[in-house]
Write a protein that holds these residues in place. Structure first.
Motif: not given
Lengths: 160, 823
Positions: A41, A138, A141, A144-145, A147-148, A151, B419-420, B614, B617, B619-620
Motif C-alpha cells: 500500500m 487507493e 482502500r 478500509r484495510w 479498518n478490516a 476487526k 465477527y470476522s 479487495d 489488500t 480487506a472484506p
C-alpha cells in the motif's frame, strides 16, 4: 484560487502516509500480512506523491516527486526489534494502536483527495480531476484495510 | 464388449492405453484393476464400493477384500467420472493401508517421550486440557487444523464442535495450501463457492486452457480423458501456462512459460487482447455481469509488449494464446497450484474466470471453469465448514444466515463466531507464536513438512506452552511433536462420502476393520464432543448422531436450500451406480450436471456466501458496498492490478525457486512412500534446473547441489529438465519420517524438505501461502560420477540431457486394462 495549497497539503499528507505505512511495516515484521500489505500500500502513496509533484508544476509548485522515507538503518532496527518481541503477546496492543493511527491518517488523506477532486471540478481543471479520480480510491482502500484488519486482530488481542 | 486385456506397466505408462473419441461422443470405458501378487478376481471374497483418495479427481473404484484384508482395487465402469479408469496412485497406493507402521494405539507424552496409552487416558488428556483453557482464557485459546483427506461427515461434525460448541473462530484445513484460492476466486466472481464446470466439458470443448495446472500429474485420469480427445477426430486446442515443460506443456498448442510471480501480468495481457479484438459476448456481459467498464479501462495498459517484458514471454505467443482463447467456441478453463500457490493467487485465478465470463462461456456443454482441488475431499472441507467458513456456503457477514444455522444446530446465534473471517492457519500459527493460541488439534495432515519455512513451524509446534493433538494413521513428522497422538482409521476402514471438483459425490464404504485400536475420525470427534460436555440450548448433546449415515442426514438438512444442496441424496441412492453431482434436491433428484445455466448465479446479496475482498489488500467488502455494486446478483468482473512479487532475485540469490509435486506421490508421502511401486518411481528428492543454467555453471545431471534461501538449505541431485531458465524446482513431498533423523534434519546437510526454503508470505485474499517464488542460490557439493537424479523421466521432470534410464515399474506394476469393458 487555493488549488496549489490543496495540492501541497495532499503532497504532505501522502508523504506522511508513506512514512506511517513503512514504519508500521517495519515495526510489525513478525506479523507477515501486516508487513507485506502495508508495503504494497505504501507503493500507492509513493505514486501519489509523484503524481502530485507532476501536476503541481502546472500550479507553480516545486514538489519533490520522491517520498521522503526513514533511513534504512532505523527500518532495520525496527524490524529486528519486531522479530525479538514477536514471541510475546503484548505487541498485539501496539498493532491495534498502529491500525487505529493508520486508519485516521488514511481517512484524512482520503478527505483531502475529496477536497481536491471537488475543487478541480469547480475550477474545471480536467487533468487535476483525473489525478484525483485515479488516486482517491487507493487512499480509501488503505483506510478500509486498516479498518478490516482492526476487526480481525482485535478479538484475539482483547479477548485473550 | 471386451476387446482386449493387456497388462500395462502403469509406472512406465501412467495414463495407460488410448481410447480415442471425438467431440460430443461418450468417453469409452476402460476398466483398470490391480490385485496383490498372484491373486485373480476369482480369489476375491468381496468388492466394496469407494472412490480414490490420493488426488482430487474422485475416480470411482471397488476395493477388493480377501480374508478381511484389502488386496486390490478395480475402477467402476458405470461411474461418470472415470468410466473405469484408475491412476497409478490408486492402483498401488492401497498397500499403505496394510503397512506395519500404522498407528494402532494412542500415544501420550510422558517425561518428554511419546508412550503408548489407552483411549480413555488419551481422550481425557485432550478434553481436559481443552476445558482448562476454555475456563482460563476462553475459545480464543483453542484452534483446529484439519485436512482435505477426511470425509464430509467428519468435517461437518468437526465444524459443529468447533463453531457451534467451543465457539472458536480458529478453524482451518490444509486446503489453505491447496484450494483456498479456488474458493476465493469463485467467491470473487460468483459471490459463492461451487464449480461452474463438469468433467464432461472435456468431451465437447474445442479449447482447453490449463493455467498453472499440470493435470497430467495431479489428476491423471482427467488428463487421460484429454489425451483420448487429443488422439481422436477434431481434437481440442490446448493452451498451457507453466514455467516447466510438463506433459501438458508438451501436448499444448501454445505453451506460455512466464517468470514466476507474474501470472497477473500475463492474464491481464490475455484479457487486454480478448477485449481489444472484441472477442467478447456483449449481450451476455450486458445481461449477466457487473464491472465490465472498469475491467475494460484497467486492462488498456496491459499490452502484450508490456507483459512480454515483465513475464519474459514473447508478445507474439501471448497474442497467439489470446487468439485461441478468444476464438474458442467451447472453452474449458482449469486452474491449479501454479496460480494458487503463487504471488497474487486470487487475482490471477479471478482473471481466468473473467475470460470465461466475458466470452459468455458458462453453463453449457464444453464451456466451464474448473478451479481445481488438490486433495480428494477438499471440496467437503470447504462446504461443510471445516476450513473455517460456515457450513453450506453460509455468509458470516449475513445475520440471517447465522440465525438459520443456529436454528439447525439448536443453539443461540451468539454462540457462532461471526465477527470476522475465520482465522486461517498462517494467522493461527502467528497466534501460537505469540502465545495466545495454546491448544492445537491437527487431524490428518502434516504441517511440519507441508507448511512454509519449516524451521519456524517446528519451533512453534514444539513449544511447551502449546498443547498439540495429532490424529493420524502414521507417526508423521508432526505427530512426533505432539503431546497426544490419536490413531485413526483411514479410507477402506470407515464409511463416509466425499465430493470432487465437478461436484460429484461418492460413497466410500468400510471394507475392513482398522488396525489395532485405531478408530474412525468421526468416532474420535464425537467422543471428544461428549467428553467436553457440549450441549445444545435444550441441554441435549450438541452432536446428535453416532455414525456416518446419521451425520450425513444432519448435513442434508444443513445444506437444504443452499447451493451445495444434498437434500435429495441418501446413502442408498449413492450405492451401486454412479456418483451424483450436487445440487441434488426435490427439483433435481438425479443431481445437476451444470450450474450457472443462462447466467443465473447464486450472487444475490441475501443469498451469496461472500461479498468479496479487495484484490490487493484482502480487506472484506462490506455488505452495503456489495448491495450497491451487485443488487440483483450477477457475476462480478473484477480487475486486478499487477503487483511485483515481494521476494525478487538478487545478486546473492539469483534464482527463483518454485516447489511442486510429482505424479507418483501425494502430499508428504505418508501413503505413497509406503507403496513399493510408487516409492521406487520417485524415491528421493531432486532439484530441476534448465540446460542453459546448468551449462553456465558446468553442472551435470546427477550432481549433488545445495539450494539455499535466506530461510535454509536443501541438498538434492540435479535433474536437468525443460524448466525455464532462472528457475529451480523442488518437489515438496519429501520430509524426514523415512530418514534416520525421523522428525527433522539433525544436521544442516541432511535437510531435504523443500519447505525449509520457502517464505512466510500469503495471498491477502485467499490467505494461501506462496510456494512458487522464493529467491535462491545454488552450489555444487559433489559431482555425480554418472549417477543421475532419481527423478521420474515420464513427467515434468523428464531429462533433457544425457542417458538417463527411463522410469519403469516392471512386473509388479503391471495392471489389467479391460478396454470397452463392463465390470
Amino acid at each position: 484560487m487555493k488549488l496549489d495549497m490543496a495540492i501541497e497539503e495532499l503532497h504532505r499528507s501522502e508523504n506522511h502516509l508513506v512514512t506511517v505505512l513503512m514504519s508500521m511495516s517495519d515495526k510489525h515484521k513478525a506479523d507477515h500480512e501486516v508487513f507485506y500489505v502495508t508495503r504494497d500500500m505504501a507503493k500507492w502513496s509513493r505514486e501519489h506523491v509523484a503524481e502530485l509533484a507532476r501536476i503541481g508544476r502546472d500550479f507553480g509548485l516545486d514538489l519533490d516527486p520522491e517520498a521522503s522515507e526513514d533511513p534504512g538503518l532505523l527500518a532495520g532496527m525496527k524490524q529486528r526489534t519486531s522479530d525479538l518481541l514477536g514471541r510475546r503477546s503484548t505487541p498485539g496492543l501496539l498493532l491495534l494502536a498502529d491500525l487505529r493511527h493508520l486508519y485516521r491518517e488514511a481517512a484524512g488523506t482520503s478527505l483531502d483527495w475529496e477536497i481536491l477532486a471537488q475543487s478541480a471540478q469547480g475550477a474545471k481543471e480536467q487533468e487535476l480531476l483525473d489525478v484525483a479520480e485515479k488516486c482517491h480510491p487507493e487512499s480509501l482502500r488503505q483506510a478500509r484495510w486498516a479498518n478490516a484488519h482492526l476487526k480481525v486482530a482485535s478479538p484475539q488481542v482483547i479477548a485473550s | 464388449m471386451a476387446t482386449a486385456m493387456p497388462r500395462i506397466d502403469r509406472i512406465a505408462e501412467p495414463w495407460g492405453t488410448r481410447t480415442p473419441y471425438g467431440p460430443g461422443e461418450t468417453w469409452p470405458t476402460r476398466v483398470d484393476s490391480h490385485l496383490a501378487d498372484g491373486l485373480t478376481e476369482a480369489d476375491v471374497d468381496r468388492w466394496v464400493q469407494s472412490a480414490t483418495i490420493l488426488h482430487s479427481n474422485g475416480d470411482a473404484l471397488d476395493i477388493a477384500v480377501k480374508d478381511d484384508r484389502i488386496v486390490g482395487v478395480r475402477g467402476r465402469a458405470v461411474d461418470r467420472v472415470n468410466h473405469g479408469r484408475l491412476g497409478p496412485k490408486d492402483l498401488f497406493g492401497w498397500q499403505a493401508n496394510n503397512s506395519p507402521e500404522r498407528l494402532t494405539k494412542p500415544l501420550i507424552r510422558k517425561r518428554g517421550k511419546l508412550v503408548e496409552t489407552d483411549w480413555d487416558t488419551a481422550m481425557n488428556a485432550v478434553a481436559g486440557r481443552c476445558k482448562e483453557l476454555l475456563e482460563e482464557q476462553g475459545p480464543s485459546a483453542i484452534s483446529f487444523y484439519t485436512t482435505g483427506q477426511l470425509f464430509l461427515e467428519e468435517y461437518y461434525t468437526l465444524g459443529l464442535i468447533a463453531h457451534g460448541g467451543i465457539g472458536t473462530n480458529h478453524v482451518d484445513g490444509n486446503t489453505r495450501l491447496c484450494t483456498a484460492t479456488a474458493a476465493a476466486a469463485l467467491k470473487e466472481t460468483f459471490a459463492c463457492d461451487g464449480q461452474p464446470g463438469s468433467y464432461t466439458d472435456i468431451d465437447s470443448a474445442d479449447v482447453i486452457a490449463l493455467y498453472g495446472h499440470n493435470m497430467a500429474e495431479t489428476q491423471t485420469v482427467l488428463w487421460t480423458r484429454v489425451l483420448d480427445r487429443l488422439a481422436g477426430p477434431n481434437p481440442p486446442k490446448v493452451v498451457c501456462v507453466d514455467p516447466r515443460e510438463t506433459p501438458v506443456a508438451r501436448a499444448a498448442t501454445v505453451h506460455l512459460a512466464p517468470r514466476p510471480g507474474t501470472n497477473v501480468m500475463l492474464m491481464n495481457a490475455l484479457l487486454h487482447e480478448i477485449i481489444a479484438h472484441g472477442w467478447i459476448d456483449r449481450e451476455y456481459i450486458e445481461a449477466h455481469t457487473v464491472g465490465f467498464a472498469e475491467l475494460e479501462k484497467q486492462m488498456k495498459a496491459y499490452t502484450p509488449e508490456v507483459a512480454a517484458e515483465v513475464c519474459d514471454v514473447p508478445a507474439e505467443r501471448i497474442r497467439e494464446a489470446a487468439r485461441i482463447l478468444g476464438q474458442a467456441e467451447r472453452l474449458l478453463s482449469t486452474v491449479l497450484q501454479g496460480f494458487y500457490q503463487a504471488h497474487q493467487a486470487s487475482a490471477a485465478a479471478v482473471s481466468v474466470n473473467n475470460i470465461n465470463v466475458i466470452r459468455g462461456m458458462l453453463g453449457k456443454p464444453g464451456c466451464g471453469i474448473l478451479q481445481m482441488n488438490g486433495q480428494p475431499t477438499a471440496e467437503n472441507t470447504r462446504e461443510a465448514g471445516a476450513d473455517g467458513d460456515l457450513p453450506a456456503f453460509r455468509n458470516w457477514e449475513n445475520d440471517e444466515h447465522i440465525a438459520d444455522l443456529a436454528r439447525i444446530w439448536n443453539i443461540d446465534p451468539m454462540e457462532i463466531p461471526h465477527y470476522s473471517p475465520p482465522t486461517h492457519i498462517m494467522q493461527q500459527l502467528r497466534y501460537m507464536e505469540e502465545g495466545t493460541i495454546r491448544f492445537l488439534y491437527v487431524t490428518a495432515t502434516n504441517p511440519a513438512v507441508s507448511l512454509p519455512e519449516l524451521a519456524r513451524i517446528r519451533e512453534i509446534l514444539a513449544q511447551e506452552r502449546l498443547f498439540l493433538v495429532v490424529q493420524d494413521i502414521f507417526l508423521t513428522e508432526t505427530a512426533q511433536l505432539a503431546d497426544v497422538v490419536l490413531p485413526a482409521a483411514t479410507w477402506g476402514e470407515k464409511t463416509g462420502t466425499f465430493t470432487n471438483v465437478d461436484r460429484t459425490v461418492h460413497l466410500s464404504e468400510k471394507a475392513v476393520e482398522p488396525p489395532g485400536e485405531a478408530r474412525s475420525d468421526l468416532d474420535i470427534l464425537i467422543d471428544f464432543s461428549h467428553r467436553l460436555g457440549l450441549e445444545d440450548k435444550d441441554g441435549q448433546p450438541l452432536v446428535k448422531w453416532t455414525d456416518a449415515e446419521g451425520a450425513f442426514e444432519g448435513w442434508k438438512e444443513c445444506s437444504r436450500g443452499r447451493p451445495c444442496d444434498y437434500s435429495g441424496m441418501s446413502y442408498d441412492k449413492l450405492r451401486g451406480g454412479s456418483g451424483i453431482q450436487w445440487p441434488c434436491n426435490d427439483e433435481h433428484p438425479d443431481g445437476s450436471e451444470r450450474i450457472y445455466v443462462d447466467g443465473q448465479f447464486w450472487a444475490h446479496p441475501d443469498y451469496c456466501e461472500s461479498y468479496g475482498r479487495d484484490m490487493v489488500t484482502g480487506a472484506p467488502v462490506e455488505e452495503t458496498e456489495y448491495r450497491a455494486l451487485n443488487p440483483t446478483g450477477r457475476a462480478v468482473l473484477k480487475a486486478a492490478e499487477y503487483v511485483a512479487p515481494h521476494e525478487l532475485p538478487s545478486q546473492e540469490f539469483p534464482f527463483q525457486l518454485t516447489t511442486g509435486r510429482t505424479l507418483y506421490h501425494f502430499h508428504t508421502r505418508t501413503k505413497t512412500g509406503r507403496a513399493p511401486q510408487l516409492d521406487a518411481a520417485a524415491p528421493e528428492v531432486w532439484v530441476e534446473m534448465s540446460a542453459s543454467d546448468a551449462a553456465d555453471r558446468k553442472f551435470a545431471e546427477g550432481d549433488l547441489l545445495e539450494v539455499s534461501t535466506p530461510r535454509g538449505r536443501v541438498r538434492a541431485r540435479l535433474r536437468i529438465s525443460g524448466i525455464r531458465p532462472g528457475v529451480l524446482f523442488l518437489p515438496f513431498h519429501y520430509g524426514y519420517w523415512d530418514t534416520k533423523d525421523g522428525a527433522r534434519p539433525k544436521k544442516k546437510e541432511d535437510s531435504r524438505a523443500a519447505n525449509e526454503l520457502t517464505l512466510t508470505d500469503w495471498d491477502p485474499v485467499s490467505k494461501q501461502p506462496i510456494f512458487k517464488t522464493a529467491a535462491a542460490r545454488v552450489e555444487r557439493v559433489a559431482r555425480s560420477k554418472g549417477t543421475p537424479a532419481a527423478a521420474p523421466t515420464t513427467t515434468g521432470s523428464a531429462p533433457v540431457t544425457g542417458a538417463v534410464p527411463p522410469t519403469v515399474g516392471g512386473d509388479s506394476a503391471r495392471v489389467e486394462e479391460l478396454l470397452g469393458g463392463q465390470a
